[in-house]
Scaffold this motif. Structure first.
Motif, PDB file in Angstrom:
ATOM      1  N   ASN A 192       0.744  -1.261   0.041  1.00 53.47           N
ATOM      2  CA  ASN A 192      -0.015   0.154   0.073  1.00 53.47           C
ATOM      3  C   ASN A 192       0.846   1.284   0.031  1.00 53.47           C
TER       4      ASN A 192
ATOM      5  N   GLN B  79       2.696   1.322  -3.364  1.00 52.11           N
ATOM      6  CA  GLN B  79       1.803   1.914  -4.517  1.00 52.11           C
ATOM      7  C   GLN B  79       1.402   3.256  -4.342  1.00 52.11           C
ATOM      8  N   PHE B  80       1.323   3.899  -3.121  1.00 50.01           N
ATOM      9  CA  PHE B  80       1.118   5.378  -3.124  1.00 50.01           C
ATOM     10  C   PHE B  80       2.315   6.058  -3.808  1.00 50.01           C
TER      11      PHE B  80
ATOM     12  N   ASN C  82       4.426   4.782  -6.134  1.00 51.98           N
ATOM     13  CA  ASN C  82       4.524   4.531  -7.617  1.00 51.98           C
ATOM     14  C   ASN C  82       3.348   5.224  -8.398  1.00 51.98           C
ATOM     15  N   THR C  83       2.240   5.536  -7.598  1.00 55.65           N
ATOM     16  CA  THR C  83       1.256   5.985  -8.297  1.00 55.65           C
ATOM     17  C   THR C  83       1.506   7.651  -8.634  1.00 55.65           C
TER      18      THR C  83
ATOM     19  N   PHE D 210      -5.009  11.648  -8.601  1.00 54.52           N
ATOM     20  CA  PHE D 210      -4.253  10.678  -7.757  1.00 54.52           C
ATOM     21  C   PHE D 210      -5.004   9.684  -6.986  1.00 54.52           C
TER      22      PHE D 210
ATOM     23  N   TYR E  73      -4.925   5.738  -7.275  1.00 53.11           N
ATOM     24  CA  TYR E  73      -3.980   4.963  -6.313  1.00 53.11           C
ATOM     25  C   TYR E  73      -4.796   3.958  -5.609  1.00 53.11           C
TER      26      TYR E  73
ATOM     27  N   ASN F  41      -4.996   1.108  -8.155  1.00 54.05           N
ATOM     28  CA  ASN F  41      -3.850   0.434  -7.973  1.00 54.05           C
ATOM     29  C   ASN F  41      -3.578  -0.525  -7.019  1.00 54.05           C
TER      30      ASN F  41
END
Length: 281
Positions: free
Chosen positions: A31, A34-35, A37-38, A206, A210, A213
């Motif tokens: 999590n 991915q924060f 990465n996004t 975003f 997010y 994702n």
């Protein structure tokens, strides 16, 4: 304006990112990874927009130091785009629709370039550079956010944060030179309202990106992962809590990015990126 003059340096660095860790490179797992990465998906297309917006006014800059700074700014942003393109490819190859999401951002910024005045595009760049700079400053102020994570991904985020700090005033100084300072009510109104709009649009894109994702990799029910996200965003040492007052400072008449004097972080380039810098030498 603060009497601080820092000339950005274009560095041609490469980061040995491990593709296998693209979704779980942060020590707290999916999590949090991915924060970030996004957030990364916005950088390549966003930085191309920033370069174009500043380049539109390059011929109107007569100050030799600002001319050099603009050249270095363009070089740094180009390197950020290149390295985050590779990063984003690894995330996309792991099953995240990052390229489709990036295309949404591309279409939006293409429309801004096609249908708005160049002054608005520069104001949007200055606003987003402020948002990026305070996020970078927060990351550098709170190294515990990255501690214990994969060294390659940690290094690329530290590098990006350091260079965003280094050039955080360049687009702003171009804006005050060609559009006007805060003593010009129109220039003040444009730069302040644009920050509100840019921040709102950024998070409107975003947040759903997010959440999607995280969802497609099974992270929506990961309570431990969400606790980690909350800790790193709005916790006592969370980055959003850290940047709230710096975000608001933008609205002070006469504000300049170096009112947030965090030059001390630039002295830690070697400590944070020593191995990367040595490999590039």
């Amino acid at each position: 304006m603060k009497a601080i003059s820092i000339l950005p340096i274009r560095r041609n660095l490469k980061f040995n990112l491990n593709p296998a860790k693209a979704l779980t490179w942060h020590r707290d797992g999916l999590n949090v990874s991915q924060f970030l990465n996004t957030m990364s998906l916005f950088f390549p297309v966003g930085e191309r927009f920033f370069i174009d917006s500043v380049r539109n006014y390059r011929d109107q800059i007569t100050d030799p130091e600002l001319k050099k700074a603009v050249t270095a700014f363009i070089g740094q942003e180009a390197m950020h785009g290149r390295e985050h393109d590779e990063y984003n490819n690894y995330v996309a190859d792991s099953g995240i629709p990052l390229h489709a999401q990036e295309e949404v951002v591309t279409q939006l910024l293409n429309a801004v370039q096609a249908y708005t005045p160049k002054a608005f595009q520069l104001a949007a760049t200055v606003a987003l550079e402020h948002l990026t700079a305070i996020l970078a400053g927060g990351l550098l102020d709170l190294p515990e956010i990255m501690d214990g994570s994969d060294p390659g991904y940690q290094a690329i985020w530290n590098w990006h944060a350091l260079e965003e700090t280094e050039h955080k005033a360049v687009a702003f100084d171009v804006y005050t030179t060609v559009i006007g300072r805060d003593s010009n009510p129109g220039a003040y109104a444009l730069r302040t309202t644009t920050l509100v709009a840019a921040t709102g649009i950024f998070f409107a894109l975003f947040i759903p990106f997010y959440l999607h994702n995280v969802r497609i990799k099974g992270g929506l029910t990961d309570l431990k992962g969400w606790r980690a996200v909350a800790k790193h965003t709005w916790g006592k040492k969370g980055i959003f809590r850290n940047i709230t007052l710096p975000w608001l400072d933008w609205f002070k008449p006469g504000f300049h990015p170096w009112d947030h004097d965090n030059r001390q972080h630039l002295e830690n380039f070697e400590a944070l990126l020593g191995d990367i810098l040595r490999d590039a030498a």
